[in-house]
Design an enzyme around this catalytic site. Sequence first.
Site, PDB file in Angstrom:
ATOM      1  N   CYS A   1      47.859  38.057  32.750  1.00  0.00           N
ATOM      2  CA  CYS A   1      48.224  36.907  33.575  1.00  0.00           C
ATOM      3  C   CYS A   1      46.946  36.117  33.838  1.00  0.00           C
ATOM      4  O   CYS A   1      45.988  36.214  33.086  1.00  0.00           O
ATOM      5  CB  CYS A   1      48.945  37.317  34.854  1.00  0.00           C
ATOM      6  SG  CYS A   1      47.953  38.235  36.058  1.00  0.00           S
ATOM      7  N   ALA A   2      46.916  35.334  34.891  1.00  0.00           N
ATOM      8  CA  ALA A   2      45.759  34.457  35.098  1.00  0.00           C
ATOM      9  C   ALA A   2      44.492  35.243  35.416  1.00  0.00           C
ATOM     10  O   ALA A   2      43.433  35.003  34.826  1.00  0.00           O
ATOM     11  CB  ALA A   2      46.048  33.453  36.204  1.00  0.00           C
TER      12      ALA A   2
END
Length: 364
Positions: A97-98
């Site tokens: 994810c980020a």
Amino acid sequence: MQERHTEQDYRALLIADTPIIDVRAPIEFEQGAMPAAINLPLMNNDERAAVGICYKQQGSDAALALGHKLVAGEIRQQRIDAWRAACLQNPHGILCCARGGQRSHIVQRWLHDAGIDYPLVEGGYKALRQTAIQATIELAQKPIVLIGGCTGSGKTLLVQQQPNGVDLEGLARHRGSAFGRTLQPQLSQASFENMLAAEMLKTDAHQDLRLWVLEDESRMIGSNHLPECLRERMTQATIAVVEDPFEIRLERLNEEYFLRMHHDFTHAYGDEQGWQEYCEYLHHGLSAIKRRLGLQRYNELAARLDAALTTQLTTGSTDGHLAWLVPLLEEYYDPMYRYQLEKKAEKVVFRGEWAEVAEWVKAQ
């Protein structure tokens, strides 16, 4: 559940082309992603935006609750099924994810409940992105030999055939001229830089690399620009110039820009629409340099292009394109390249025909 979180781990992921299941929203993925990543988001763009607003207004607990409310029931099951299928198809992949935060951990937990244990990137895309940037800075310090030459000299092919060559135009999905676009859309700047870093890491890892072989590019390749660390090193590099006969260059350009592009467009769109796309592609390329040609000369060459397209459509022959291609080379592209080369003449260390330059490069 294994996690990857060291600098060497990140580099190993890029070198191995490890499949990455990127669970960020599509808008984040489009802004920048790793080469081997597929986007299977936990939240779509609208859901992410709603959770973001909630976070700012009500805090993290409320935002988390909203996220679980938005991704529930059938929607949640559909996404779990998609992640599960991707994990089974890519058993040696990894979640991302980020920043390696809640989104990848939530997906990892839901997959675990569905019977699949799958590792994640601790630090997420941000950590991989920083690794890519740092790797490019480090690897750009190796010596560089640039392959120069007028349009149609076969520079890209020569670079592609070198074990220490990196095809910048291939990575950028653009051939660097007004006619340079391909059927693949160019990536975002960050994705292009990530592709470049991964390619440099793989090339360096698989051999005792002493120097890079690159094409003599300007700063911009279509809409992408070279990382400043690499561009700066390229301005200091030595240059080997391909000087092939004009007729050989015309043969290459005919193959690359007329025969191959026509084939690619018709293969992608069908005969009728493909022909229209091909015609538009050539006209767009010529129009892009209208101001430099001057309106009168542009109109003359555009008329010759139309005539050549009519001949190609009715007979299949591309010979008619020489009527506008030859003056375009003689009056625009060749003088422009020679002028650019004169400004860095002191960096030219070898000149020869294609095969001679290829042999010289191998000896370096």
